[in-house]
Design a protein around this motif. Structure first.
Motif, PDB file in Angstrom:
ATOM      1  N   LEU A  32      -4.057  -2.955  -9.170  1.00 21.11           N
ATOM      2  CA  LEU A  32      -3.417  -2.552  -7.814  1.00 21.11           C
ATOM      3  C   LEU A  32      -2.380  -1.747  -7.887  1.00 21.11           C
ATOM      4  CD1 LEU A  32      -3.624  -6.071  -5.869  1.00 21.11           C
ATOM      5  CD2 LEU A  32      -5.454  -4.348  -6.123  1.00 21.11           C
ATOM      6  N   ARG A  33      -2.362  -0.601  -7.121  1.00 24.08           N
ATOM      7  CA  ARG A  33      -1.026   0.306  -7.063  1.00 24.08           C
ATOM      8  C   ARG A  33      -0.767   0.623  -5.677  1.00 24.08           C
ATOM      9  NH1 ARG A  33      -4.528   1.520 -11.255  1.00 24.08           N
ATOM     10  NH2 ARG A  33      -5.763   2.927 -10.334  1.00 24.08           N
ATOM     11  N   GLY A  34       0.313   1.040  -5.423  1.00 29.17           N
ATOM     12  CA  GLY A  34       0.631   1.543  -4.046  1.00 29.17           C
ATOM     13  C   GLY A  34       2.204   1.937  -3.841  1.00 29.17           C
ATOM     14  N   ILE A  35       2.219   2.461  -2.772  1.00 29.35           N
ATOM     15  CA  ILE A  35       3.518   3.016  -2.007  1.00 29.35           C
ATOM     16  C   ILE A  35       3.862   2.278  -0.886  1.00 29.35           C
ATOM     17  CG2 ILE A  35       4.807   5.117  -1.373  1.00 29.35           C
ATOM     18  CD1 ILE A  35       2.896   6.998  -2.988  1.00 29.35           C
ATOM     19  N   ASP A  36       4.891   1.575  -0.572  1.00 28.07           N
ATOM     20  CA  ASP A  36       5.213   1.190   0.479  1.00 28.07           C
ATOM     21  C   ASP A  36       5.983   2.008   1.262  1.00 28.07           C
ATOM     22  OD1 ASP A  36       4.105  -1.395   0.161  1.00 28.07           O
ATOM     23  OD2 ASP A  36       5.664  -2.073  -0.837  1.00 28.07           O
ATOM     24  N   VAL A  37       5.754   2.452   2.530  1.00 22.39           N
ATOM     25  CA  VAL A  37       6.500   3.430   3.384  1.00 22.39           C
ATOM     26  C   VAL A  37       7.374   2.700   4.150  1.00 22.39           C
ATOM     27  CG1 VAL A  37       6.218   5.410   4.798  1.00 22.39           C
ATOM     28  CG2 VAL A  37       4.674   5.192   2.883  1.00 22.39           C
ATOM     29  N   GLU A  38       8.652   2.747   4.323  1.00 22.30           N
ATOM     30  CA  GLU A  38       9.554   2.395   5.350  1.00 22.30           C
ATOM     31  C   GLU A  38       9.491   2.978   6.406  1.00 22.30           C
ATOM     32  OE1 GLU A  38      11.676  -0.523   5.083  1.00 22.30           O
ATOM     33  OE2 GLU A  38      10.629  -0.752   2.841  1.00 22.30           O
ATOM     34  N   LEU A  39       9.242   2.215   7.717  1.00 18.45           N
ATOM     35  CA  LEU A  39       9.188   3.057   8.970  1.00 18.45           C
ATOM     36  C   LEU A  39      10.136   2.298   9.973  1.00 18.45           C
ATOM     37  CD1 LEU A  39       7.642   5.061  10.551  1.00 18.45           C
ATOM     38  CD2 LEU A  39       5.972   3.483  11.089  1.00 18.45           C
ATOM     39  N   ALA A  40      11.166   3.112  10.351  1.00 18.45           N
ATOM     40  CA  ALA A  40      12.136   2.903  10.965  1.00 18.45           C
ATOM     41  C   ALA A  40      11.473   2.401  12.409  1.00 18.45           C
ATOM     42  CB  ALA A  40      13.224   3.575  11.252  1.00 18.45           C
ATOM     43  N   GLY A  41      11.928   1.254  12.983  1.00 19.93           N
ATOM     44  CA  GLY A  41      11.373   0.960  14.444  1.00 19.93           C
ATOM     45  C   GLY A  41      10.006   0.231  14.353  1.00 19.93           C
ATOM     46  N   ALA A  42       9.634  -0.085  13.117  1.00 23.85           N
ATOM     47  CA  ALA A  42       8.178  -0.596  12.890  1.00 23.85           C
ATOM     48  C   ALA A  42       8.251  -2.187  13.428  1.00 23.85           C
ATOM     49  CB  ALA A  42       7.596  -0.378  11.664  1.00 23.85           C
ATOM     50  N   GLY A  43       9.205  -2.994  13.585  1.00 25.76           N
ATOM     51  CA  GLY A  43       9.258  -4.050  14.157  1.00 25.76           C
ATOM     52  C   GLY A  43       8.728  -5.077  13.098  1.00 25.76           C
ATOM     53  N   VAL A 114       0.192  -3.324   7.944  1.00 30.98           N
ATOM     54  CA  VAL A 114      -0.281  -4.703   8.091  1.00 30.98           C
ATOM     55  C   VAL A 114       0.855  -5.133   9.226  1.00 30.98           C
ATOM     56  CG1 VAL A 114       0.135  -7.016   7.053  1.00 30.98           C
ATOM     57  CG2 VAL A 114      -0.643  -4.733   5.644  1.00 30.98           C
ATOM     58  N   MET A 115       0.286  -5.847  10.271  1.00 30.89           N
ATOM     59  CA  MET A 115       1.207  -6.217  11.077  1.00 30.89           C
ATOM     60  C   MET A 115       1.851  -7.510  11.076  1.00 30.89           C
ATOM     61  SD  MET A 115       0.168  -3.757  13.257  1.00 30.89           S
ATOM     62  CE  MET A 115      -1.276  -2.664  13.273  1.00 30.89           C
ATOM     63  N   ALA A 116       2.945  -7.500  11.726  1.00 27.19           N
ATOM     64  CA  ALA A 116       4.025  -8.627  11.396  1.00 27.19           C
ATOM     65  C   ALA A 116       3.301 -10.008  12.341  1.00 27.19           C
ATOM     66  CB  ALA A 116       5.562  -8.352  11.927  1.00 27.19           C
ATOM     67  N   MET A 117       3.453 -10.931  11.724  1.00 25.30           N
ATOM     68  CA  MET A 117       3.033 -12.085  12.572  1.00 25.30           C
ATOM     69  C   MET A 117       4.000 -12.754  13.383  1.00 25.30           C
ATOM     70  SD  MET A 117       0.601 -14.130   9.877  1.00 25.30           S
ATOM     71  CE  MET A 117       0.183 -15.297  10.864  1.00 25.30           C
TER      72      MET A 117
END
Length: 117
Positions: A32-43, A114-117
């Motif tokens: 697996l490979r990836g890039i996580d993208v920080e998104l201000a206000g994504a809760g 991916v939605m927060a729980m």
């Protein structure tokens, strides 16, 4: 606040190694490979680009997820359900607690939230 643009995300380089799936079903396990993208206000929601080499593994993520397939092809078989053929250009909406088996035929790349729980 700034806007993040990932130009040509279907072919962008620089994805970071994320190891192997937690529950591989093929040997050797797919990488697996990836890039996580920080998104201000994504809760608390997580987003980014994710890629998986061919192989099989169990999906155990308890969160709801939205994904758009940028490249590749796979089959996802939900637990107790029929196989779904998935390929580049498809958009998927996974309800919370969806489990099943991924079978990646061609290296798969997706953009995800991916939605927060």
């Amino acid at each position: 606040m700034s806007i993040t643009v990932l130009h040509q995300s279907a072919t962008i380089g620089g994805l970071q190694d994320q190891g192997a799936p937690a529950r591989p079903l093929s040997e050797p396990p797919c990488r697996l490979r990836g890039i996580d993208v920080e998104l201000a206000g994504a809760g608390g929601n997580n987003s980014g680009i994710w890629e998986c080499e061919p192989g099989r593994f169990e999906r155990q993520l308890p969160n709801a997820e939205v994904m758009h397939i940028l490249a590749g092809a796979c089959t996802f078989t939900p637990t107790g359900g029929e196989p779904l053929q998935i390929r580049a250009g498809d958009t998927l909406f996974f309800p919370q607690h969806t489990t099943g088996e991924w079978h990646v035929h061609e290296t798969l790349r997706k953009v995800f939230v991916v939605m927060a729980m």
